[in-house]
Write an enzyme that holds these catalytic residues in place. Structure first.
Site, PDB file in Angstrom:
ATOM      1  N   TYR A   1       0.779  -1.478   0.032  1.00 15.63           N
ATOM      2  CA  TYR A   1      -0.061   0.093  -0.114  1.00 15.63           C
ATOM      3  C   TYR A   1       0.962   1.189   0.053  1.00 15.63           C
ATOM      4  O   TYR A   1       1.857   1.224   0.416  1.00 15.63           O
ATOM      5  CB  TYR A   1      -0.815   0.125   1.191  1.00 15.63           C
ATOM      6  CG  TYR A   1      -1.979  -0.868   1.146  1.00 15.63           C
ATOM      7  CD1 TYR A   1      -3.191  -0.729   0.751  1.00 15.63           C
ATOM      8  CD2 TYR A   1      -1.849  -2.181   1.843  1.00 15.63           C
ATOM      9  CE1 TYR A   1      -4.412  -1.598   0.760  1.00 15.63           C
ATOM     10  CE2 TYR A   1      -2.795  -3.261   1.792  1.00 15.63           C
ATOM     11  CZ  TYR A   1      -4.034  -2.885   1.438  1.00 15.63           C
ATOM     12  OH  TYR A   1      -5.021  -3.815   1.487  1.00 15.63           O
TER      13      TYR A   1
ATOM     14  N   TYR B   1      -0.158 -10.124   0.086  1.00 17.69           N
ATOM     15  CA  TYR B   1       0.776  -9.861   1.079  1.00 17.69           C
ATOM     16  C   TYR B   1       0.991 -10.356   2.433  1.00 17.69           C
ATOM     17  O   TYR B   1      -0.353 -10.911   2.798  1.00 17.69           O
ATOM     18  CB  TYR B   1       0.984  -8.115   1.210  1.00 17.69           C
ATOM     19  CG  TYR B   1      -0.411  -7.671   1.833  1.00 17.69           C
ATOM     20  CD1 TYR B   1      -0.581  -7.860   3.345  1.00 17.69           C
ATOM     21  CD2 TYR B   1      -1.468  -7.159   0.926  1.00 17.69           C
ATOM     22  CE1 TYR B   1      -1.855  -7.231   3.829  1.00 17.69           C
ATOM     23  CE2 TYR B   1      -2.509  -6.735   1.465  1.00 17.69           C
ATOM     24  CZ  TYR B   1      -2.847  -6.734   2.798  1.00 17.69           C
ATOM     25  OH  TYR B   1      -4.037  -6.187   3.339  1.00 17.69           O
TER      26      TYR B   1
ATOM     27  N   ARG C   1      -2.569 -12.193   3.285  1.00 16.58           N
ATOM     28  CA  ARG C   1      -3.716 -11.884   2.895  1.00 16.58           C
ATOM     29  C   ARG C   1      -4.199 -12.159   1.416  1.00 16.58           C
ATOM     30  O   ARG C   1      -3.016 -11.936   0.434  1.00 16.58           O
ATOM     31  CB  ARG C   1      -3.821 -10.230   3.125  1.00 16.58           C
ATOM     32  CG  ARG C   1      -3.900  -9.755   4.371  1.00 16.58           C
ATOM     33  CD  ARG C   1      -5.227  -9.536   5.192  1.00 16.58           C
ATOM     34  NE  ARG C   1      -6.371 -10.436   4.653  1.00 16.58           N
ATOM     35  CZ  ARG C   1      -7.647  -9.620   4.248  1.00 16.58           C
ATOM     36  NH1 ARG C   1      -7.575  -8.446   4.175  1.00 16.58           N
ATOM     37  NH2 ARG C   1      -8.380 -10.550   3.894  1.00 16.58           N
TER      38      ARG C   1
ATOM     39  N   HIS D   1      -6.968  -8.532  -2.754  1.00 15.07           N
ATOM     40  CA  HIS D   1      -8.160  -7.820  -2.528  1.00 15.07           C
ATOM     41  C   HIS D   1      -8.513  -6.188  -2.842  1.00 15.07           C
ATOM     42  O   HIS D   1      -7.245  -5.582  -2.704  1.00 15.07           O
ATOM     43  CB  HIS D   1      -8.852  -8.223  -1.206  1.00 15.07           C
ATOM     44  CG  HIS D   1      -7.918  -7.657  -0.138  1.00 15.07           C
ATOM     45  ND1 HIS D   1      -6.543  -8.170   0.410  1.00 15.07           N
ATOM     46  CD2 HIS D   1      -7.909  -6.449   0.827  1.00 15.07           C
ATOM     47  CE1 HIS D   1      -6.041  -7.438   1.422  1.00 15.07           C
ATOM     48  NE2 HIS D   1      -6.739  -6.328   1.432  1.00 15.07           N
TER      49      HIS D   1
ATOM     50  N   HIS E   1     -10.506  -2.949  -1.410  1.00 19.92           N
ATOM     51  CA  HIS E   1     -11.501  -2.688  -0.410  1.00 19.92           C
ATOM     52  C   HIS E   1     -12.363  -1.499  -1.029  1.00 19.92           C
ATOM     53  O   HIS E   1     -12.172  -0.774  -2.051  1.00 19.92           O
ATOM     54  CB  HIS E   1     -10.769  -1.758   0.570  1.00 19.92           C
ATOM     55  CG  HIS E   1      -9.517  -2.241   1.372  1.00 19.92           C
ATOM     56  ND1 HIS E   1     -10.095  -3.074   2.726  1.00 19.92           N
ATOM     57  CD2 HIS E   1      -8.374  -2.771   1.112  1.00 19.92           C
ATOM     58  CE1 HIS E   1      -8.653  -3.460   3.183  1.00 19.92           C
ATOM     59  NE2 HIS E   1      -8.003  -3.226   2.273  1.00 19.92           N
TER      60      HIS E   1
END
Length: 248
Positions: free
Chosen positions: A118, A157, A167, A170, A172
């Site tokens: 991110y 990640y 995870r 995905h 959000h």
């Protein structure tokens, strides 16, 4: 969000459909789960019932195009190229349980880059930042409730839930209702990802049908040849067929 048709029966929320606030397998819930009774919303205040009207919101030309919107940031001085990674289209409809569209509502999204990182100062994953990718977008649904984003498929990640937790890929997604108290947030996973069934966060959801509502489906008819694949992710905001939202 309220139902669009007051003549239809009210569908009470099934609290058993949602994961417990305290789920030791998802370790951060140990500290974050509430220790006191929840505040009732049976008599909401005016500030909780009112909200912005997005129909007049002025959107940027590439707010929903993550391949281009970060490159136009003046601070980059035009130095960044196109983002690295698998180009995809994410699209769908925001509808109620009876299939009626929810028009002119704000849909926001944020995600990691193709390496699973991110653009956030507290993300310390060793994957590099992509100079051409910001990872955020927004759009308004049209008259029929459709929304669309062009982006990069995010990478999985690791996270420190246990020695080897990962995870799934995905995105959000936030859908804004008619007031601040009706903002709904969920995650879209990708069809066929083998990390989905072993993710500790996903496993707090015990009903497989609830998990299925958070999976984007490959749609070859909307894919662009020699360019990008498309994934459809409809958002159902109320009733028996509702999408699983993490803040309900």
């Amino acid at each position: 969000m309220p139902m669009q048709d007051d003549n239809k029966r009210f569908v009470e929320r099934d609290r058993n459909w949602h994961p417990p606030a305290y789920a030791p397998g998802y370790k951060t819930t140990v500290a974050r789960s509430p220790q006191q009774a929840l505040v009732s919303m049976q008599q909401p205040s005016a500030s909780e019932l009112s909200g912005p009207d997005f129909r007049q919101l002025r959107m940027g030309p590439h707010d929903n195009d993550l391949l281009l919107n970060f490159r136009e940031d003046p601070s980059l001085s035009g130095a960044a190229g196109l983002p690295v990674g698998e180009r995809i289209i994410m699209f769908g409809r925001v509808i109620d349980q009876f299939g009626k569209p929810v028009p002119h509502t704000l849909v926001e999204m944020w995600q990691a880059n193709a390496g699973g990182r991110y653009r956030h100062k507290k993300d310390g994953y060793l994957a590099p930042l992509d100079p051409g990718f910001g990872g955020v977008g927004r759009t308004l649904t049209d008259e029929q409730g459709w929304y669309r984003f062009r982006t990069i498929k995010p990478g999985p990640y690791p996270w420190p839930n246990d020695p080897n937790s990962w995870r799934p890929s995905h995105i959000h997604v936030s859908v804004m209702g008619p007031s601040i108290s009706t903002r709904l947030i969920t995650q879209m996973y990708f069809e066929g990802d083998p990390l989905i069934p072993i993710c500790p966060i996903v496993n707090t959801i015990k009903d497989p049908a609830a998990v299925e509502t958070m999976i984007g489906r490959l749609d070859m008819a909307r894919s662009k040849p020699m360019d990008c694949l498309a994934y459809r992710f409809d958002l159902v905001v109320r009733g028996e067929l509702q999408t699983f939202f993490e803040n309900q």
